[in-house]
Structures are given as structure tokens and as C-alpha cells.
Design an enzyme around this catalytic site. Structure first.
Site, mmCIF file in Angstrom:
data_model
loop_
_atom_site.group_PDB
_atom_site.id
_atom_site.type_symbol
_atom_site.label_atom_id
_atom_site.label_comp_id
_atom_site.label_asym_id
_atom_site.label_seq_id
_atom_site.Cartn_x
_atom_site.Cartn_y
_atom_site.Cartn_z
ATOM 1 N N HIS A 11 0.821 -1.220 0.000
ATOM 2 C CA HIS A 11 0.000 0.000 0.000
ATOM 3 C C HIS A 11 0.855 1.270 0.000
ATOM 4 O O HIS A 11 1.978 1.234 -0.460
ATOM 5 C CB HIS A 11 -1.000 -0.050 1.155
ATOM 6 C CG HIS A 11 -1.689 -1.385 1.240
ATOM 7 N ND1 HIS A 11 -2.704 -1.756 0.393
ATOM 8 C CD2 HIS A 11 -1.421 -2.485 2.008
ATOM 9 C CE1 HIS A 11 -3.075 -2.997 0.659
ATOM 10 N NE2 HIS A 11 -2.306 -3.474 1.635
ATOM 11 N N GLU A 25 -2.717 0.334 7.812
ATOM 12 C CA GLU A 25 -1.768 -0.706 7.399
ATOM 13 C C GLU A 25 -0.516 -0.121 6.730
ATOM 14 O O GLU A 25 0.606 -0.564 6.994
ATOM 15 C CB GLU A 25 -2.455 -1.675 6.418
ATOM 16 C CG GLU A 25 -1.539 -2.764 5.908
ATOM 17 C CD GLU A 25 -2.230 -3.717 4.931
ATOM 18 O OE1 GLU A 25 -3.402 -3.471 4.583
ATOM 19 O OE2 GLU A 25 -1.585 -4.699 4.536
ATOM 20 N N HIS A 80 2.525 -7.107 4.946
ATOM 21 C CA HIS A 80 1.156 -6.620 5.117
ATOM 22 C C HIS A 80 0.667 -6.904 6.525
ATOM 23 O O HIS A 80 1.259 -7.707 7.243
ATOM 24 C CB HIS A 80 0.202 -7.327 4.131
ATOM 25 C CG HIS A 80 0.418 -6.897 2.709
ATOM 26 N ND1 HIS A 80 -0.446 -6.061 2.050
ATOM 27 C CD2 HIS A 80 1.401 -7.186 1.828
ATOM 28 C CE1 HIS A 80 0.003 -5.847 0.816
ATOM 29 N NE2 HIS A 80 1.128 -6.525 0.662
ATOM 30 N N GLU A 147 1.281 -11.673 6.605
ATOM 31 C CA GLU A 147 0.140 -10.931 7.170
ATOM 32 C C GLU A 147 0.270 -10.997 8.682
ATOM 33 O O GLU A 147 -0.099 -11.985 9.323
ATOM 34 C CB GLU A 147 -1.185 -11.571 6.737
ATOM 35 C CG GLU A 147 -1.502 -11.441 5.244
ATOM 36 C CD GLU A 147 -2.173 -10.120 4.860
ATOM 37 O OE1 GLU A 147 -2.255 -9.201 5.711
ATOM 38 O OE2 GLU A 147 -2.606 -10.003 3.700
#
Ligand SMILES: [Zn+2]
Length: 296
Positions: A11, A25, A80, A147
């Protein structure tokens, strides 16, 4: 040859990624990536690191994988944190591509998973997974996507709010990568080389606000050249007052029979790309005998 690690904080910019419990995030993953980069370069030899972004900017997925592919990265690590509509979802998981992957990709996931499990002992281990994510599919090297907890879970988010925990995540991620490559630890006596040989191009002392890109531009050179001359393991990490060697003035070569750009590059310690750019060559395979080329 040092191992090339491409760290990809997900991102950035207008793309916040998952949002929850006052966290974004994009901020968390940039911190984890930056800490991991610093930990790797401070503690291990034989590793060079690049990041898909090192600030809060938007980078498309295709640019991320193209950058890693063009650089020739040995591993691609996408960082992430998770989110779910159910606030009870919690824990750690990592992914490799669900297509055909090499054994080394599985080894990389195993190595990272083993280390990350140590950080997330008190959370649910959701396991080693596979998925058809762009960065896993389009990267031409072993790639793992982590994650680390759910931003949408109150307990997970409380953990992610502390920088000391983000450092822990980053360090174990780095250790997982280092173990996969069997990188050797830096000996404490290793100091940045302070060679007293005076290079022809002189030196430059880094000032506050400098970046390698700025310095390269100012001195008519390239970031790659500065990286090579100064054994810089991480182009994003230069220190104020660090003394950089600058390349000497241009060197020209008259092309002889049998010369190739690749030969000239290694002969003069440049790269094929530099020779291509300096001489505005359309095709590096098309050089003529008698042609004068800038080679350094
Ligand atoms: Zn994400």
C-alpha cells in the site's frame, strides 16, 4: 555475490490498506520493512536490500514486481497486516503463490514462518497458505507475503501500536531471511571502510537532507555508481557526515574488434546500463569498431 532482498511494504499514499483501531496498514508495514532493512544491513554480511517504497507514496503492484525483477532480486518479501469484517479474526499467516513454485520458495516460507511464529506465540497461528496474489505470481524470484495480525482486532491492534513490537516483527522477519540464505553475521570489528587512498574524483561529505539521487545528480554520476564505489549495502541509508567517494571524470574507449559492452563494463568497472546511457545506445549489441564510447 551478495544476496538481493527486495522488501515490499504494501500500500502507501492514497492507498491506506486496511484501517482499524486508529491504525493504517500502510504506516505499520513501512515501519516493519524499514526496521527489517536496517536490522539486516547492520547485522549481516553479503546482503543488499531494496524497498518498493521508503516513504508514504503510492506504488502500483506492477511497478513493485517490475522493480524487483529488473534488479534481479533473489527474494521478494511483501509485508502486510490483515483485516476482516469480523473483529474476532486474529493471528499471523503467510502466503506463497498457489501456482507452480520452486522448493526454494517453500523453504523461504518455512524459514520465515518458523521465525515469525516466535513473535506471535500468544496469537493464533493461521498457518502457511497459498494464494494467487499479484506480487507472488509476477515476481520472478522466491516470494513470500506476510500478514502480521489483524488491524481490525482490538488485541492484535494493541500489539501493532507499539513500535517495540514492530521492531520485534521486523527482526524475526530479517532473521528468517538471513537463515534462509545462511548469511554470516557481521563481526563487531567490521567498520565502514575508511580507505585513505584518495580517489581521482575526490570525496563528498553527506549533509542533512541529502539523498544518493541528489548527490549523484550534482556530481554527474548515478546512484548505482556511488553504491558500487562506496560498497553501500542500502542506497536508502546514508548518514550525515558519511564520506562518499566520487567517480573520476569520464573515460573513453575506442571500440576494437571483439569488444562487447559487457566486456568493456567489466574492464572499466562500469555497468552495461551506464555505458548504454552515457552513449545513448539503442542496442548494446550494436557497437562499431572505431567508435568512441564513454566507458567510465
Ligand atoms: Zn495489505
Amino acid at each position: 555475490m551478495s544476496k538481493k532482498v527486495f522488501l515490499d511494504p504494501g500500500h502507501g499514499g492514497h492507498d491506506s490498506g486496511a484501517v482499524g483501531n486508529g491504525l493504517k496498514e500502510k504506516d505499520i508495514v513501512l515501519k516493519i520493512a524499514t526496521y527489517a532493512r536496517d536490522f539486516l544491513s547492520t547485522n549481516y554480511d553479503g546482503v543488499s536490500i531494496r524497498m518498493s517504497r521508503n516513504s508514504d507514496t503510492f506504488v502500483s503492484l506492477s511497478k513493485r514486481t517490475t522493480d524487483a525483477n529488473n534488479w534481479g532480486a533473489n527474494v521478494y518479501i511483501s509485508i502486510h497486516v490483515n483485516a476482516a469484517s469480523s473483529p474476532s479474526a486474529t493471528g499471523y499467516e503467510d502466503y506463497i503463490w498457489n501456482g507452480n513454485v520452486s522448493q526454494s520458495t517453500k523453504d523461504l516460507q518455512n524459514s520465515i514462518h518458523r521465525e515469525m511464529a516466535k513473535v506471535f506465540k500468544s496469537f493464533r497461528n493461521r498457518g502457511k497458505k497459498r494464494a494467487n496474489f499479484h506480487v507472488l505470481r509476477e515476481s520472478r524470484m522466491s516470494a513470500v507475503l506476510t500478514e502480521s495480525l489483524f488491524i481490525t482486532n482490538q488485541n492484535d491492534a494493541a500489539f501493532l501500536k507499539k513500535d517495540s513490537n514492530l521492531k520485534k516483527i521486523a527482526e524475526h522477519l530479517a532473521i528468517g531471511i538471513a537463515k534462509y540464505f545462511n548469511l554470516s553475521k557481521k563481526s563487531p570489528s567490521t567498520q565502514p571502510s575508511n580507505s585513505n587512498s584518495v580517489p581521482s574524483g575526490g570525496t563528498y561529505t553527506v549533509k542533512s537532507g541529502d539523498t544518493l539521487t541528489k548527490i549523484a545528480k550534482k556530481h554527474g554520476t548515478t546512484v548505482d555508481e556511488l553504491v558500487r564505489l562506496n560498497n553501500i549495502s542500502n542506497p536508502n541509508l546514508i548518514r550525515v557526515n558519511q564520506i562518499l567517494r566520487l567517480p573520476g571524470g569520464p573515460v573513453y574507449h575506442i571500440v576494437k574488434r571483439g569488444d562487447t559492452v559487457s566486456k568493456l563494463a567489466s574492464q572499466y568497472g562500469s555497468t552495461q546500463n551506464q555505458i548504454k546511457n552515457w552513449n545513448k545506445l539503442k542496442d548494446i549489441n550494436l557497437i562499431r569498431v572505431g567508435e568512441k564510447l564513454r566507458v567510465k
